[in-house]
Design a protein around this motif. Structure first.
Motif, PDB file in Angstrom:
ATOM      1  N   GLY A  47       5.665 -10.257   4.839  1.00 55.59           N
ATOM      2  CA  GLY A  47       6.637  -9.230   4.486  1.00 55.59           C
ATOM      3  C   GLY A  47       7.280  -9.418   3.128  1.00 55.59           C
ATOM      4  N   ALA A  48       7.782 -10.615   2.845  1.00 49.62           N
ATOM      5  CA  ALA A  48       8.474 -10.862   1.582  1.00 49.62           C
ATOM      6  C   ALA A  48       7.515 -10.749   0.399  1.00 49.62           C
ATOM      7  N   THR A  49       6.313 -11.320   0.549  1.00 49.74           N
ATOM      8  CA  THR A  49       5.332 -11.249  -0.534  1.00 49.74           C
ATOM      9  C   THR A  49       4.888  -9.810  -0.750  1.00 49.74           C
ATOM     10  N   GLY A  50       4.677  -9.088   0.361  1.00 49.88           N
ATOM     11  CA  GLY A  50       4.279  -7.687   0.255  1.00 49.88           C
ATOM     12  C   GLY A  50       5.319  -6.846  -0.451  1.00 49.88           C
ATOM     13  N   ALA A  51       6.598  -7.109  -0.171  1.00 47.88           N
ATOM     14  CA  ALA A  51       7.673  -6.350  -0.809  1.00 47.88           C
ATOM     15  C   ALA A  51       7.659  -6.557  -2.321  1.00 47.88           C
ATOM     16  N   SER A  52       7.400  -7.792  -2.766  1.00 48.80           N
ATOM     17  CA  SER A  52       7.366  -8.045  -4.211  1.00 48.80           C
ATOM     18  C   SER A  52       6.157  -7.368  -4.852  1.00 48.80           C
ATOM     19  N   ILE A  53       5.035  -7.309  -4.130  1.00 46.52           N
ATOM     20  CA  ILE A  53       3.850  -6.629  -4.658  1.00 46.52           C
ATOM     21  C   ILE A  53       4.119  -5.136  -4.818  1.00 46.52           C
ATOM     22  N   ILE A  54       4.814  -4.561  -3.851  1.00 44.54           N
ATOM     23  CA  ILE A  54       5.127  -3.129  -3.936  1.00 44.54           C
ATOM     24  C   ILE A  54       6.011  -2.829  -5.142  1.00 44.54           C
ATOM     25  N   GLU A  55       6.997  -3.689  -5.396  1.00 43.34           N
ATOM     26  CA  GLU A  55       7.845  -3.496  -6.568  1.00 43.34           C
ATOM     27  C   GLU A  55       6.993  -3.507  -7.831  1.00 43.34           C
ATOM     28  N   LEU A  56       6.056  -4.437  -7.904  1.00 38.84           N
ATOM     29  CA  LEU A  56       5.187  -4.519  -9.069  1.00 38.84           C
ATOM     30  C   LEU A  56       4.284  -3.294  -9.179  1.00 38.84           C
ATOM     31  N   LEU A  57       3.821  -2.790  -8.036  1.00 40.54           N
ATOM     32  CA  LEU A  57       2.933  -1.630  -8.037  1.00 40.54           C
ATOM     33  C   LEU A  57       3.647  -0.388  -8.560  1.00 40.54           C
ATOM     34  N   PHE A  58       4.859  -0.149  -8.083  1.00 40.85           N
ATOM     35  CA  PHE A  58       5.616   1.000  -8.580  1.00 40.85           C
ATOM     36  C   PHE A  58       5.996   0.804 -10.050  1.00 40.85           C
ATOM     37  N   ASP A  59       6.269  -0.447 -10.440  1.00 42.06           N
ATOM     38  CA  ASP A  59       6.570  -0.723 -11.844  1.00 42.06           C
ATOM     39  C   ASP A  59       5.363  -0.441 -12.722  1.00 42.06           C
ATOM     40  N   LEU A  60       4.173  -0.807 -12.235  1.00 46.17           N
ATOM     41  CA  LEU A  60       2.934  -0.519 -12.954  1.00 46.17           C
ATOM     42  C   LEU A  60       2.815   0.983 -13.215  1.00 46.17           C
ATOM     43  N   SER A  61       3.060   1.755 -12.179  1.00 45.32           N
ATOM     44  CA  SER A  61       2.967   3.217 -12.306  1.00 45.32           C
ATOM     45  C   SER A  61       3.970   3.745 -13.324  1.00 45.32           C
ATOM     46  N   ARG A  62       5.199   3.235 -13.258  1.00 45.41           N
ATOM     47  CA  ARG A  62       6.236   3.698 -14.193  1.00 45.41           C
ATOM     48  C   ARG A  62       5.919   3.289 -15.625  1.00 45.41           C
ATOM     49  N   ARG A  63       5.492   2.043 -15.822  1.00 42.67           N
ATOM     50  CA  ARG A  63       5.251   1.535 -17.180  1.00 42.67           C
ATOM     51  C   ARG A  63       4.179   2.334 -17.901  1.00 42.67           C
ATOM     52  N   HIS A  64       3.169   2.739 -17.186  1.00 38.00           N
ATOM     53  CA  HIS A  64       2.036   3.410 -17.822  1.00 38.00           C
ATOM     54  C   HIS A  64       2.019   4.915 -17.561  1.00 38.00           C
ATOM     55  N   GLY A  65       3.039   5.427 -16.871  1.00 41.56           N
ATOM     56  CA  GLY A  65       3.077   6.855 -16.580  1.00 41.56           C
ATOM     57  C   GLY A  65       1.915   7.309 -15.736  1.00 41.56           C
ATOM     58  N   ALA A  66       1.424   6.412 -14.885  1.00 40.17           N
ATOM     59  CA  ALA A  66       0.218   6.703 -14.103  1.00 40.17           C
ATOM     60  C   ALA A  66       0.549   7.485 -12.838  1.00 40.17           C
ATOM     61  N   THR A  67      -0.361   8.339 -12.454  1.00 45.26           N
ATOM     62  CA  THR A  67      -0.326   8.955 -11.135  1.00 45.26           C
ATOM     63  C   THR A  67      -0.777   7.907 -10.127  1.00 45.26           C
ATOM     64  N   MET A  68      -0.074   7.811  -8.982  1.00 37.89           N
ATOM     65  CA  MET A  68      -0.453   6.806  -8.001  1.00 37.89           C
ATOM     66  C   MET A  68      -0.637   7.427  -6.627  1.00 37.89           C
ATOM     67  N   ILE A  69      -1.749   7.112  -5.982  1.00 39.32           N
ATOM     68  CA  ILE A  69      -2.003   7.519  -4.595  1.00 39.32           C
ATOM     69  C   ILE A  69      -2.054   6.241  -3.770  1.00 39.32           C
ATOM     70  N   LEU A  70      -1.194   6.167  -2.766  1.00 43.27           N
ATOM     71  CA  LEU A  70      -0.990   4.944  -2.008  1.00 43.27           C
ATOM     72  C   LEU A  70      -1.263   5.174  -0.531  1.00 43.27           C
ATOM     73  N   VAL A  71      -2.259   4.482   0.010  1.00 44.97           N
ATOM     74  CA  VAL A  71      -2.527   4.505   1.445  1.00 44.97           C
ATOM     75  C   VAL A  71      -1.685   3.428   2.108  1.00 44.97           C
ATOM     76  N   THR A  72      -0.921   3.805   3.138  1.00 49.58           N
ATOM     77  CA  THR A  72      -0.067   2.832   3.800  1.00 49.58           C
ATOM     78  C   THR A  72       0.204   3.230   5.242  1.00 49.58           C
ATOM     79  N   HIS A  73       0.443   2.213   6.069  1.00 54.14           N
ATOM     80  CA  HIS A  73       0.894   2.447   7.436  1.00 54.14           C
ATOM     81  C   HIS A  73       2.416   2.352   7.533  1.00 54.14           C
ATOM     82  N   ALA A  74       3.064   1.918   6.459  1.00 55.69           N
ATOM     83  CA  ALA A  74       4.498   1.622   6.506  1.00 55.69           C
ATOM     84  C   ALA A  74       5.324   2.853   6.131  1.00 55.69           C
TER      85      ALA A  74
END
Length: 229
Positions: A176-203
């Motif tokens: 859980g804790a590691t996953g939460a930090s990865i998600i923060e990085l993933l959304f940051d990646l999208s913001r930094r590069h202005g990328a469109t993001m499609i995310l498959v998740t059960h959460a």
């Protein structure tokens, strides 16, 4: 509104199984726009990952039309699709898919080298630093934790400055804790590069962070599909 970066019109997917032809996706019509974060949710086996694969040209639609960045994917051969993904997509899977004989730096630089980038290693080092792994650049995947390997995979996806990021359960193999930090990085990646993001998740809490949520049920968009989170 601008033209969508990804558009599906009545897309279907059928695959041959042991018991015959299996219909995976039924008449999917969906537009995704520049800079949008879209969550794909639904029960296991509903077709979420298959839909993501169609969007990235990793699987071909059985019928219907799919365009990405103005390209009709059904009219492109495998080499053309590979170049499109190399130049415009970043893909993050649940399994990290790192090359075990390459260091973290080499894994991140690999797609840039394939694209002929002269600054491949400099950019790779920047992206590793952005995910907090500047000090682990020379380590091999076997020397990294699961969370660190996923950070390398994120850096690799970010390094080409993609227009579109496809993420398939990127925290599925993490605590859980590691996953939460990865998600923060993933959304940051999208913001930094202005990328469109499609995310498959059960959460549900993760999907709620997206601009919009689409639900798949038995290979069909549910009636609530497209309602903002």
């Amino acid at each position: 509104m601008t033209d969508p970066v990804i558009s599906l019109k009545d897309a279907t997917l059928s695959l041959q199984g042991n018991a015959g032809l299996v219909q995976i996706l039924h008449g999917i019509s969906l537009d995704v726009h520049k800079g949008e974060t879209l969550g794909l949710v639904g029960p296991s086996g509903s077709g979420k990952s298959s839909l993501l694969m169609l969007m990235g040209g990793l699987e071909r639609a059985s019928s219907g039309r799919i365009t990405a960045l103005g390209h009709d994917l059904s009219n492109m051969n495998e080499d053309q699709l590979a170049r499109l993904r190399r130049d415009h997509f970043g893909v993050v899977f649940q399994s990290f898919h790192l090359i075990p004989t390459m260091t973290a730096l080499e894994n991140v630089a690999a797609p840039l080298e394939l694209a002929g980038r002269a600054d491949a290693y400099e950019r790779a080092a920047e992206e590793l630093a952005a995910v907090g792994l500047a000090g682990r650049a020379e380590h091999y995947p076997s020397q990294l934790s699961g969370g660190e390997q996923q950070r390398v995979a994120l850096a690799r996806a970010a390094a080409p400055r993609p227009d579109i990021v496809l993420a398939d359960e990127p925290t599925g193999n993490l605590d859980g804790a590691t996953g939460a930090s990865i998600i923060e990085l993933l959304f940051d990646l999208s913001r930094r590069h202005g990328a469109t993001m499609i995310l498959v998740t059960h959460a549900p809490d993760l999907a709620a962070r997206c601009d919009r949520v689409v639900e798949l049920v038995d290979g069909r968009l549910s009636e609530s599909a497209g309602v903002p989170a």
